[in-house]
Design an enzyme around this catalytic site. Structure first.
Site, PDB file in Angstrom:
ATOM      1  N   ASN A   7       0.853  -1.186   0.000  1.00  0.00           N
ATOM      2  CA  ASN A   7       0.000   0.000   0.000  1.00  0.00           C
ATOM      3  C   ASN A   7       0.894   1.243   0.000  1.00  0.00           C
ATOM      4  OD1 ASN A   7      -1.418   2.266   1.151  1.00  0.00           O
ATOM      5  ND2 ASN A   7      -3.089   0.865   1.625  1.00  0.00           N
ATOM      6  N   ASP A   9      -0.098   4.458   0.087  1.00  0.00           N
ATOM      7  CA  ASP A   9      -0.746   5.680   0.597  1.00  0.00           C
ATOM      8  C   ASP A   9       0.206   6.566   1.389  1.00  0.00           C
ATOM      9  OD1 ASP A   9      -3.043   4.544  -0.407  1.00  0.00           O
ATOM     10  OD2 ASP A   9      -3.966   4.171   1.542  1.00  0.00           O
ATOM     11  N   ARG A  49      -7.024  12.836   1.216  1.00  0.00           N
ATOM     12  CA  ARG A  49      -5.955  13.291   2.117  1.00  0.00           C
ATOM     13  C   ARG A  49      -4.565  12.799   1.703  1.00  0.00           C
ATOM     14  NH1 ARG A  49      -7.055   9.600   7.457  1.00  0.00           N
ATOM     15  NH2 ARG A  49      -9.070  10.605   7.400  1.00  0.00           N
ATOM     16  N   HIS A  50      -4.514  11.744   0.883  1.00  0.00           N
ATOM     17  CA  HIS A  50      -3.181  11.321   0.406  1.00  0.00           C
ATOM     18  C   HIS A  50      -3.199  11.017  -1.099  1.00  0.00           C
ATOM     19  CE1 HIS A  50      -5.079   7.572   1.547  1.00  0.00           C
ATOM     20  NE2 HIS A  50      -4.700   7.596   2.810  1.00  0.00           N
ATOM     21  N   THR A 100      -7.093   5.882  10.034  1.00  0.00           N
ATOM     22  CA  THR A 100      -6.973   4.871   8.994  1.00  0.00           C
ATOM     23  C   THR A 100      -8.259   4.048   9.037  1.00  0.00           C
ATOM     24  OG1 THR A 100      -5.664   2.980   8.218  1.00  0.00           O
ATOM     25  CG2 THR A 100      -5.747   3.304  10.591  1.00  0.00           C
ATOM     26  N   GLY A 192      -2.432  -3.311   9.995  1.00  0.00           N
ATOM     27  CA  GLY A 192      -1.608  -3.393  11.202  1.00  0.00           C
ATOM     28  C   GLY A 192      -0.552  -4.488  11.156  1.00  0.00           C
ATOM     29  N   GLY A 213       1.075  -1.543   4.404  1.00  0.00           N
ATOM     30  CA  GLY A 213       1.507  -0.195   4.061  1.00  0.00           C
ATOM     31  C   GLY A 213       2.436   0.397   5.098  1.00  0.00           C
ATOM     32  N   HIS A 214       1.864   0.776   6.232  1.00  0.00           N
ATOM     33  CA  HIS A 214       2.565   1.615   7.192  1.00  0.00           C
ATOM     34  C   HIS A 214       3.918   1.048   7.632  1.00  0.00           C
ATOM     35  CE1 HIS A 214       3.353   3.561  11.105  1.00  0.00           C
ATOM     36  NE2 HIS A 214       2.923   4.622  10.441  1.00  0.00           N
TER      37      HIS A 214
HETATM   38  N1  PXP Z   1      -5.916  -3.199   3.932  1.00  0.00           N
HETATM   39  C1  PXP Z   1      -6.860  -2.224   4.017  1.00  0.00           C
HETATM   40  C2  PXP Z   1      -8.231  -2.529   3.501  1.00  0.00           C
HETATM   41  C3  PXP Z   1      -6.555  -0.966   4.551  1.00  0.00           C
HETATM   42  O1  PXP Z   1      -7.500  -0.003   4.619  1.00  0.00           O
HETATM   43  C4  PXP Z   1      -5.239  -0.709   4.976  1.00  0.00           C
HETATM   44  C5  PXP Z   1      -4.880   0.658   5.505  1.00  0.00           C
HETATM   45  O2  PXP Z   1      -4.844   1.572   4.459  1.00  0.00           O
HETATM   46  C6  PXP Z   1      -4.274  -1.729   4.842  1.00  0.00           C
HETATM   47  C7  PXP Z   1      -4.651  -2.976   4.353  1.00  0.00           C
HETATM   48  C8  PXP Z   1      -2.851  -1.523   5.230  1.00  0.00           C
HETATM   49  O3  PXP Z   1      -2.756  -1.305   6.609  1.00  0.00           O
HETATM   50  P1  PXP Z   1      -1.362  -0.886   7.228  1.00  0.00           P
HETATM   51  O4  PXP Z   1      -1.021   0.466   6.681  1.00  0.00           O
HETATM   52  O5  PXP Z   1      -1.647  -0.887   8.709  1.00  0.00           O
HETATM   53  O6  PXP Z   1      -0.355  -1.924   6.804  1.00  0.00           O
END
Ligand code: PXP
Length: 238
Positions: A7, A9, A49-50, A100, A192, A213-214
């Site tokens: 991800n 974002d 926002r992003h 989020t 997460g 993502g994060h």
């Molecule tokens: N899957 C979905 C549907 C999400 O909304 C998100 C957060 O944008 C993620 C996965 C990824 O989560 P994280 O950024 O905590 O890895």
């Protein structure tokens, strides 16, 4: 063996912190694919926002693996998806004030609406994933609506603190993955997940993709995106 979707974002979040053009999530997607990511995910939020429309349009042209557009079922975003043609859309709930995506989508509450939406996406050869809690009722609703994929929300697992809680959340996810697979859905998981907690999730039978993502973008700040993606790929293909 599970695959890793990245991800991007949070690359756009950093760009928006200065309202400029850097860093570009499109460049991040290219690096992530070269480092082994099997897919790219981005969330076009209603408040923009992003990620922006420009990002999704260029990602659609540039991504060589698979582009998964996360989105709320809002009329303007639906119209944009039908025009832009990502490979997959993941339908998520959205609240403006949230940091989020906080919970899973309540598909069961609006099955008829989602059934029609899935059909509209399928007419354009876009696959549909529902981001849901690991809950049998929601899986049944996803099956009824004609979904291709369910992405199981791993937030409760990621936030669990005691070993008993972790075990309990893993059991819920395992039962949900088995049930969804039985009914012909592909099973993804996300939210997460990080370098310390991802392995038990990819060991769940039938989980074929994790969306992260994060944790990856956070590590990339210190060691670079290429290395951050490669290290996560190694864990995911464990
Ligand atoms: N899957 C979905 C549907 C999400 O909304 C998100 C957060 O944008 C993620 C996965 C990824 O989560 P994280 O950024 O905590 O890895």
């Amino acid at each position: 063996m599970a695959e890793l979707a990245i991800n991007v974002d949070h690359i756009a979040t950093l760009r928006e912190a200065r309202g400029g053009i850097e860093p570009d999530p499109v460049a991040g997607a290219v690096i992530a694919e070269l480092a082994g990511a099997a897919g790219i995910v981005c969330h076009l939020r209603e408040d923009r926002r992003h990620i922006s429309e420009r990002d999704v349009e260029i990602l659609q042209a540039v991504v060589k693996t698979k582009l998964n557009l996360e989105m709320a079922a809002a009329p303007d975003i639906i119209a944009f998806a039908l025009k832009t043609l990502p490979d997959v859309v993941t339908l998520v709930p959205e609240r403006r004030e949230e940091l989020t995506t906080e919970g899973g989508l309540d598909v069961a509450a609006r099955v008829d609406y989602y059934t029609e939406l899935v059909q509209r996406m399928h007419d354009k050869e876009i696959e549909v994933s529902f981001f849901i809690e690991p809950d049998i009722m929601q899986i049944d609703a996803a099956v009824t609506a004609g979904a291709d994929i369910v992405e199981l929300h791993t937030g409760a697992y990621a936030n669990a603190r005691s070993p008993e809680e972790v075990r309990h959340e893993l059991d819920r996810l395992t039962r949900a993955a088995e049930y969804a697979h039985q009914y012909g859905l592909r099973v993804h998981a996300g939210h997460g997940l990080n370098y310390l907690n991802v392995v038990p999730i990819v060991c769940i039978p039938h989980v074929v993709e994790v969306s992260i993502g994060h944790a990856i973008i956070a590590r990339a700040v210190f060691c670079g995106l290429d290395r951050a993606v490669r290290e996560m790929c190694e864990l995911v293909r464990h």
